[in-house]
Design an enzyme around this catalytic site. Sequence first.
Site, PDB file in Angstrom:
ATOM      1  N   CYS A 115       0.818  -1.222   0.000  1.00  0.00           N
ATOM      2  CA  CYS A 115       0.000   0.000   0.000  1.00  0.00           C
ATOM      3  C   CYS A 115       0.848   1.267   0.000  1.00  0.00           C
ATOM      4  O   CYS A 115       0.325   2.362  -0.202  1.00  0.00           O
ATOM      5  CB  CYS A 115      -0.943   0.009   1.199  1.00  0.00           C
ATOM      6  SG  CYS A 115      -2.009  -1.416   1.248  1.00  0.00           S
ATOM      7  N   HIS A 255      -3.489   6.828   3.466  1.00  0.00           N
ATOM      8  CA  HIS A 255      -3.885   5.589   2.798  1.00  0.00           C
ATOM      9  C   HIS A 255      -5.255   5.184   3.330  1.00  0.00           C
ATOM     10  O   HIS A 255      -5.501   5.190   4.542  1.00  0.00           O
ATOM     11  CB  HIS A 255      -2.840   4.507   3.085  1.00  0.00           C
ATOM     12  CG  HIS A 255      -3.286   3.140   2.692  1.00  0.00           C
ATOM     13  ND1 HIS A 255      -3.853   2.873   1.463  1.00  0.00           N
ATOM     14  CD2 HIS A 255      -3.280   1.958   3.364  1.00  0.00           C
ATOM     15  CE1 HIS A 255      -4.163   1.593   1.399  1.00  0.00           C
ATOM     16  NE2 HIS A 255      -3.826   1.011   2.539  1.00  0.00           N
ATOM     17  N   ASN A 285     -10.213  -0.571   0.538  1.00  0.00           N
ATOM     18  CA  ASN A 285      -8.764  -0.391   0.528  1.00  0.00           C
ATOM     19  C   ASN A 285      -8.239  -0.776  -0.860  1.00  0.00           C
ATOM     20  O   ASN A 285      -8.195  -1.952  -1.204  1.00  0.00           O
ATOM     21  CB  ASN A 285      -8.151  -1.279   1.622  1.00  0.00           C
ATOM     22  CG  ASN A 285      -6.627  -1.212   1.669  1.00  0.00           C
ATOM     23  OD1 ASN A 285      -5.994  -0.674   0.771  1.00  0.00           O
ATOM     24  ND2 ASN A 285      -6.050  -1.776   2.717  1.00  0.00           N
TER      25      ASN A 285
HETATM   26  N1  ACO Z   1     -17.830  -9.888   9.567  1.00  0.00           N
HETATM   27  C1  ACO Z   1     -18.177 -10.248  10.832  1.00  0.00           C
HETATM   28  N2  ACO Z   1     -17.277 -10.598  11.769  1.00  0.00           N
HETATM   29  C2  ACO Z   1     -15.981 -10.565  11.410  1.00  0.00           C
HETATM   30  C3  ACO Z   1     -15.557 -10.210  10.115  1.00  0.00           C
HETATM   31  C4  ACO Z   1     -16.539  -9.868   9.171  1.00  0.00           C
HETATM   32  N3  ACO Z   1     -16.240  -9.489   7.914  1.00  0.00           N
HETATM   33  N4  ACO Z   1     -14.202 -10.269  10.067  1.00  0.00           N
HETATM   34  C5  ACO Z   1     -13.777 -10.649  11.284  1.00  0.00           C
HETATM   35  N5  ACO Z   1     -14.850 -10.838  12.095  1.00  0.00           N
HETATM   36  C6  ACO Z   1     -14.864 -11.255  13.482  1.00  0.00           C
HETATM   37  C7  ACO Z   1     -13.624 -12.008  13.872  1.00  0.00           C
HETATM   38  O1  ACO Z   1     -13.731 -13.380  13.520  1.00  0.00           O
HETATM   39  C8  ACO Z   1     -13.610 -11.803  15.372  1.00  0.00           C
HETATM   40  O2  ACO Z   1     -14.520 -12.698  15.936  1.00  0.00           O
HETATM   41  P1  ACO Z   1     -14.188 -13.420  17.341  1.00  0.00           P
HETATM   42  O3  ACO Z   1     -14.053 -12.296  18.333  1.00  0.00           O
HETATM   43  O4  ACO Z   1     -15.370 -14.296  17.540  1.00  0.00           O
HETATM   44  O5  ACO Z   1     -12.900 -14.148  17.109  1.00  0.00           O
HETATM   45  C9  ACO Z   1     -14.166 -10.384  15.537  1.00  0.00           C
HETATM   46  O6  ACO Z   1     -14.863 -10.100  14.308  1.00  0.00           O
HETATM   47  C10 ACO Z   1     -13.108  -9.338  15.757  1.00  0.00           C
HETATM   48  O7  ACO Z   1     -12.068  -9.497  14.806  1.00  0.00           O
HETATM   49  P2  ACO Z   1     -10.815  -8.544  14.744  1.00  0.00           P
HETATM   50  O8  ACO Z   1      -9.891  -9.011  13.657  1.00  0.00           O
HETATM   51  O9  ACO Z   1     -10.252  -8.375  16.115  1.00  0.00           O
HETATM   52  O10 ACO Z   1     -11.537  -7.169  14.300  1.00  0.00           O
HETATM   53  P3  ACO Z   1     -10.909  -5.757  14.189  1.00  0.00           P
HETATM   54  O11 ACO Z   1     -11.706  -4.805  14.983  1.00  0.00           O
HETATM   55  O12 ACO Z   1      -9.406  -5.755  14.379  1.00  0.00           O
HETATM   56  O13 ACO Z   1     -11.177  -5.366  12.657  1.00  0.00           O
HETATM   57  C11 ACO Z   1      -9.984  -5.274  10.565  1.00  0.00           C
HETATM   58  C12 ACO Z   1     -10.612  -6.176  11.630  1.00  0.00           C
HETATM   59  C13 ACO Z   1     -11.070  -4.447   9.943  1.00  0.00           C
HETATM   60  C14 ACO Z   1      -9.326  -6.149   9.526  1.00  0.00           C
HETATM   61  C15 ACO Z   1      -8.926  -4.334  11.197  1.00  0.00           C
HETATM   62  O14 ACO Z   1      -8.067  -5.065  12.020  1.00  0.00           O
HETATM   63  C16 ACO Z   1      -8.071  -3.588  10.188  1.00  0.00           C
HETATM   64  O15 ACO Z   1      -8.543  -2.730   9.463  1.00  0.00           O
HETATM   65  N6  ACO Z   1      -6.751  -3.870  10.130  1.00  0.00           N
HETATM   66  C17 ACO Z   1      -5.801  -3.125   9.306  1.00  0.00           C
HETATM   67  C18 ACO Z   1      -5.876  -3.430   7.854  1.00  0.00           C
HETATM   68  C19 ACO Z   1      -4.817  -2.594   7.159  1.00  0.00           C
HETATM   69  O16 ACO Z   1      -4.610  -1.435   7.472  1.00  0.00           O
HETATM   70  N7  ACO Z   1      -4.048  -3.142   6.232  1.00  0.00           N
HETATM   71  C20 ACO Z   1      -2.864  -2.387   5.796  1.00  0.00           C
HETATM   72  C21 ACO Z   1      -2.708  -2.156   4.448  1.00  0.00           C
HETATM   73  S1  ACO Z   1      -3.207  -3.445   3.340  1.00  0.00           S
HETATM   74  C22 ACO Z   1      -1.887  -3.756   2.261  1.00  0.00           C
HETATM   75  O17 ACO Z   1      -0.778  -3.369   2.446  1.00  0.00           O
HETATM   76  C23 ACO Z   1      -2.159  -4.624   1.023  1.00  0.00           C
END
Ligand code: ACO
Length: 359
Positions: A115, A255, A285
């Site tokens: 990214c 980003h 994203n």
């Molecule tokens: N729908 C419903 N529930 C979900 C989903 C979904 N789509 N995805 C995950 N969950 C659940 C998980 O299974 C978990 O359930 P559990 O508690 O029963 O285990 C719960 O939701 C919480 O999951 P987390 O992963 O802790 O959720 P979080 O609040 O961290 O959000 C997210 C996840 C959106 C992916 C976030 O962590 C994020 O945005 N991370 C950064 C992504 C990013 O910036 N990437 C960088 C650049 S990408 C690149 O370089 C190509």
Amino acid sequence: MARQNAVITGWGFYAPAKVMRNSDFEKLVDTNDQWIFERTGIRERRFAGPGESTSTMATSAARSALAKAKLKAADLDLIIVGTCSPDYLFPATACLVQSAIGADRSGAFDIEAACTSFVSALSVANAMIVAGTVRNALVIGAETLSRFLDMTDRSTCILFGDGAGAVVLEGSNASVGIESAVLRSDGSKGELLYVPAGGTMHPADQSTVDARQHFIKMAGNEVFRLAVKSMVDAAEEALSLANVALGDIALLIPHQANVRIMDAVAKRLHFPIEKVFVNVQRYGNTSAASIPIALCEAVEQGRLKRGDKVLLVAFGGGFTWGASVLEWYGEHDWDRATLSPLDIAARKLGDLVDRVRPL
Ligand code: ACO
């Protein structure tokens, strides 16, 4: 030739027509619109259609940027495509764009920093213009990450979208331009966000396909935490290098990964949220394409005028992160046709010396 600054004189983007709404994912995985919107800020994203790829989208964005800059493809010196989802391992996607637009005397290569690729490419193009290696460059961020999404993994498939954004950078005697660029990395955390197979470490075979190893794997919350800290650090460093106060920044273009990351970055910087450009709700994203698409939309919405200071901040797989401070220039009024006679003579003399030197 006198030292020149690099200014953005053209910009353009392309978003594929196919819209994937959050509700479309409810049919594929156990998720819902409320969860996706609350955790990410995303409502919809675009997916490339049949026949579309990173190079075709990059080419569309490139054509718009060249038209805005009133620069002929044949006059381009350099094309850099920032992408982690190229059409092929090789040739470079930049070469496919070069051929499609007919940039017959241009160099072309790709930069891969996930990214952070666009900010990295901008930094390289800026340095080459300032050094006098090239007079201009087409810098593109383009991705088709939908082709690397595991549509059975709810934690990643809902996050990403496809698209391309491009800018034309030109050497200028204007006192404005790219004022600083900071690039950082931490390869020890690479496996928190990666595509495990398909490269030389784990070449594609039936077992890698069966294990779904050709799709994006991400430890989301660890990426989240590091993204916020790294983006804040890079932003502060880029401001300090440019000797620009945060209060002088007219627009922060981060980003577009997640609205909560952008909010947290603004909060930690003590930067007003209304000066942060956000369009992740419509595109998801788009990795390397996210900053140039956001930049184009900011200009379209009249949120940038000449002289405004802009702060770009990125974070991505690798890990890689970076930031850049630039002063917005926009459509040039130093049209090629209206350069001063002295400037034209200096350029001609410079060209002549360059031609005679190897003899
Ligand atoms: N729908 C419903 N529930 C979900 C989903 C979904 N789509 N995805 C995950 N969950 C659940 C998980 O299974 C978990 O359930 P559990 O508690 O029963 O285990 C719960 O939701 C919480 O999951 P987390 O992963 O802790 O959720 P979080 O609040 O961290 O959000 C997210 C996840 C959106 C992916 C976030 O962590 C994020 O945005 N991370 C950064 C992504 C990013 O910036 N990437 C960088 C650049 S990408 C690149 O370089 C190509």
